[in-house]
Design a protein around this motif. Structure first.
Motif, PDB file in Angstrom:
ATOM      1  N   ILE A  31       0.844  -1.208   0.000  1.00  0.00           N
ATOM      2  CA  ILE A  31       0.000   0.000   0.000  1.00  0.00           C
ATOM      3  C   ILE A  31       0.876   1.253   0.000  1.00  0.00           C
ATOM      4  O   ILE A  31       0.659   2.187  -0.786  1.00  0.00           O
ATOM      5  N   VAL A  32       1.904   1.264   0.846  1.00  0.00           N
ATOM      6  CA  VAL A  32       2.790   2.438   0.904  1.00  0.00           C
ATOM      7  C   VAL A  32       3.436   2.661  -0.453  1.00  0.00           C
ATOM      8  O   VAL A  32       3.434   3.770  -0.990  1.00  0.00           O
ATOM      9  N   PHE A  33       3.945   1.586  -1.017  1.00  0.00           N
ATOM     10  CA  PHE A  33       4.679   1.730  -2.272  1.00  0.00           C
ATOM     11  C   PHE A  33       3.791   2.211  -3.413  1.00  0.00           C
ATOM     12  O   PHE A  33       4.234   2.899  -4.319  1.00  0.00           O
ATOM     13  N   PRO A  86       1.512   9.813  -5.675  1.00  0.00           N
ATOM     14  CA  PRO A  86       0.759  11.061  -5.824  1.00  0.00           C
ATOM     15  C   PRO A  86       0.989  12.025  -4.664  1.00  0.00           C
ATOM     16  O   PRO A  86       1.019  13.243  -4.874  1.00  0.00           O
ATOM     17  N   ILE A  87       1.190  11.485  -3.451  1.00  0.00           N
ATOM     18  CA  ILE A  87       1.430  12.370  -2.299  1.00  0.00           C
ATOM     19  C   ILE A  87       2.764  13.088  -2.475  1.00  0.00           C
ATOM     20  O   ILE A  87       2.862  14.309  -2.361  1.00  0.00           O
ATOM     21  N   GLN A  93      -6.041  11.287  -4.097  1.00  0.00           N
ATOM     22  CA  GLN A  93      -5.712  10.250  -5.100  1.00  0.00           C
ATOM     23  C   GLN A  93      -5.143   9.021  -4.421  1.00  0.00           C
ATOM     24  O   GLN A  93      -5.468   7.888  -4.778  1.00  0.00           O
ATOM     25  N   ALA A  94      -4.277   9.249  -3.444  1.00  0.00           N
ATOM     26  CA  ALA A  94      -3.595   8.138  -2.782  1.00  0.00           C
ATOM     27  C   ALA A  94      -4.588   7.237  -2.059  1.00  0.00           C
ATOM     28  O   ALA A  94      -4.421   6.020  -2.032  1.00  0.00           O
ATOM     29  N   LEU A  95      -5.639   7.856  -1.507  1.00  0.00           N
ATOM     30  CA  LEU A  95      -6.603   7.056  -0.754  1.00  0.00           C
ATOM     31  C   LEU A  95      -7.268   6.008  -1.646  1.00  0.00           C
ATOM     32  O   LEU A  95      -7.398   4.840  -1.275  1.00  0.00           O
ATOM     33  N   ALA A 132      -4.875   3.310  -2.408  1.00  0.00           N
ATOM     34  CA  ALA A 132      -4.641   2.481  -1.226  1.00  0.00           C
ATOM     35  C   ALA A 132      -5.736   1.423  -1.075  1.00  0.00           C
ATOM     36  O   ALA A 132      -5.451   0.272  -0.734  1.00  0.00           O
ATOM     37  N   ILE A 133      -6.979   1.812  -1.364  1.00  0.00           N
ATOM     38  CA  ILE A 133      -8.075   0.838  -1.257  1.00  0.00           C
ATOM     39  C   ILE A 133      -7.880  -0.285  -2.274  1.00  0.00           C
ATOM     40  O   ILE A 133      -8.002  -1.474  -1.955  1.00  0.00           O
ATOM     41  N   ILE A 134      -7.537   0.085  -3.502  1.00  0.00           N
ATOM     42  CA  ILE A 134      -7.311  -0.920  -4.545  1.00  0.00           C
ATOM     43  C   ILE A 134      -6.204  -1.880  -4.120  1.00  0.00           C
ATOM     44  O   ILE A 134      -6.333  -3.103  -4.225  1.00  0.00           O
TER      45      ILE A 134
END
Lengths: 258, 257
Positions: free
Chosen positions: B125-127, B132-133, B181-183, B186-188
């Motif tokens: 998830i982090v990677f 975008p962040i 965008q990151a959120l 992250a879910i995906i």
């Protein structure tokens, strides 16, 4: 005291050199209110940024109270022309005024006093909780002045602070500057392109040439210390002085064209 | 009144779509696309509180851990890169390269190093959602107004205060865009990493239902996932609006002048 000696600034962009300031020498004594006036595009902003320690000159030096300026000097506050960009929109008026004081490590109680006094002084009592963008242009510039006043500077630089406000607001703000200067005994260098404004405000007017800039002339404004918009501006002496300044600025422009 | 109107408008299309699904699937004989009524019935029996705690909570914890870590690293590195021209010149090509790698392909690789536990999923998830962040923070920091910086400098606002009181707030609208965008990424990635290798979690459960031919339950899991994404983005939107109220006000003031 603010001393400028042989100040020169050349901008380098690639192989092209642009000489903005050629050779500037003048002095502002402690407690003086000096206006710098020049034709548009005469490098006023470059000069001001050099004086404020935000820009390193190519040659010559700037001294504040005898100390060479190589970064923003202590005890100097700047009021920028673009109040909309100089006030932080994410902070309300109080926080805008308070942030520099916090950086100066002023104790909390003293900060509250300074904020209150400075907002009172610029006629913004009760606007501490508002955000800058909720205020009119003239009020925003008052906030910027309050921030400078609260900082308790010995030297105050003002870069065309009233260029973007309407004429009536401008007259009020000019009187505010005179009043604050008399009350606080601070040294003020006021940069403007408005000839009438320079004569109305200053004890002395330094006229600049077109870019590359030199000092064109200096003029002592021997008007009475108590000035007001009606009588001072109608005073024959005022008119004679503004004519002098106007002629010099015109001469400076003509020199540049030749 | 205005709020009511907004809510009605927002709910109209989902209601129509669900209605259409209900009607069109009502007489469905297909094993793989059962009637919506059956799916909803399965939803009620499948997603009991115990089941939510056992399967959805672990997923959410991984999601938050990964997202928070990505936000911390992304904003921190973004400020450093945005403020330093030389660092930017060195980092930019590398960043563009890493950003171009579709994060799901990293799952097998990261599994090799980090195993199949929670650590692997958080790393995935982090990677995936850090880019975008990071890139938005760099842009936001670079775009800080020069007069703002001059003002801060001339009033002695430097060091930590310069970053926390001037640079970060000024870049915050763009940082928020990156976080938003990151959120969704992250879910995906939460779901994908759980589909590869896991013993619990939403992604795992949905694959498990599909493999055991529990088709209505599988569909109900997908609906739950959709609802989850919707609620999370709604919560984010609310938090963003609170934090960036000044920005909305500033923009409204600029438009009207």
């Amino acid at each position: 005291m603010l001393e400028v000696k042989g100040l020169r600034k050349v901008y380098q962009s690639g192989s092209r050199e642009v000489e903005a300031l050629r050779d500037l020498t003048f002095t502002v004594e402690n407690g003086d209110l000096v206006c710098l006036v020049g034709p548009s595009g005469c490098g006023k902003t470059t000069l001001l940024r050099c004086l404020a320690g935000l820009l390193a000159p190519t040659a010559g030096d700037v001294r504040v109270d005898g100390k060479a300026v190589d970064g923003p000097p202590e005890g100097m506050a700047v009021v920028f022309q673009e109040y909309g960009r100089s006030l932080f929109p994410w902070m309300n008026v109080r926080d805008n005024v308070e942030l520099p004081l916090k950086q100066k490590k002023v104790p909390k109680r003293r900060r509250q006093e300074l904020i209150e006094q400075s907002l009172d002084a610029v006629g913004l009592t009760g606007s501490a909780a508002a955000y800058p963008w909720q205020l009119s242009g003239g009020m925003q510039q008052r906030v910027a002045i309050a921030r400078a006043v609260a900082y308790e500077p010995r030297t105050l630089l003002m870069d065309e602070p009233f260029a973007a406000v309407d004429a009536q607001t401008r007259a009020d703000l000019e009187d505010l500057v005179r009043e604050l200067w008399k009350r606080l005994g601070v040294t003020i260098l006021f940069v403007t392109h408005d000839i009438d404004e320079s004569v109305y405000l200053g004890q002395r007017v330094v006229m600049l040439s077109s870019s590359p800039t030199v000092v064109q002339d200096e003029l002592l404004i021997d008007l009475p210390a108590d000035r007001d918009q009606l009588t001072t501006r109608a005073d024959p002496r005022f008119i004679a002085l503004r004519t002098r300044v106007y002629e010099q600025i015109q001469a400076a422009k003509k020199n540049a064209e030749r | 009144m205005n709020v009511l109107k907004k809510v009605v408008l927002a709910l109209a299309l989902p209601a129509v779509l669900f209605g259409a699904w209900w009607v069109l699937s009502a007489g469905s004989e297909s094993y793989y696309s059962p009637p919506l009524s059956k799916i909803l019935a399965a939803f009620r029996t499948t997603w009991t509180p115990t089941q939510l705690e056992a399967e959805v909570l672990p997923s959410l914890l991984r999601l938050f851990a990964g997202f928070a870590l990505a936000a911390l690293i992304g904003v921190g590195a973004g400020v450093a890169i945005g403020l330093n021209r030389r660092l930017r010149a060195v980092m930019e090509p590398v960043l563009e390269f890493f950003r171009a790698i579709p994060p799901p392909v990293l799952v097998p690789v990261i599994m090799l190093f980090a195993g199949i536990g929670d650590t692997m999923k958080v790393i995935v998830i982090v990677f995936g959602c850090i880019w975008p962040i990071l890139l938005n923070t760099v842009e936001g920091v670079r775009a800080v107004d020069s007069v703002v910086l001059d003002t801060a400098r001339s009033y002695g606002v430097n060091g930590t205060a310069r970053i926390t009181r001037v640079v970060l707030p000024s870049a915050s609208p763009q940082i928020a865009a990156g976080l938003r965008q990151a959120l969704s990424i992250a879910i995906i990635l939460m779901v994908i990493s759980e589909m590869f290798a896991a013993s619990n979690g939403l992604g795992f459960t949905i694959v498990q239902f599909q493999r055991s031919f529990a088709i209505p339950e599988m569909w109900s899991g997908i609906i739950l996932l959709g609802l989850l994404g919707f609620v999370l983005s709604l919560l984010f939107r609310l938090a963003e609006r609170r934090a960036l109220r000044w920005y909305e006000g500033l923009r409204a003031a600029q438009r009207s002048s």
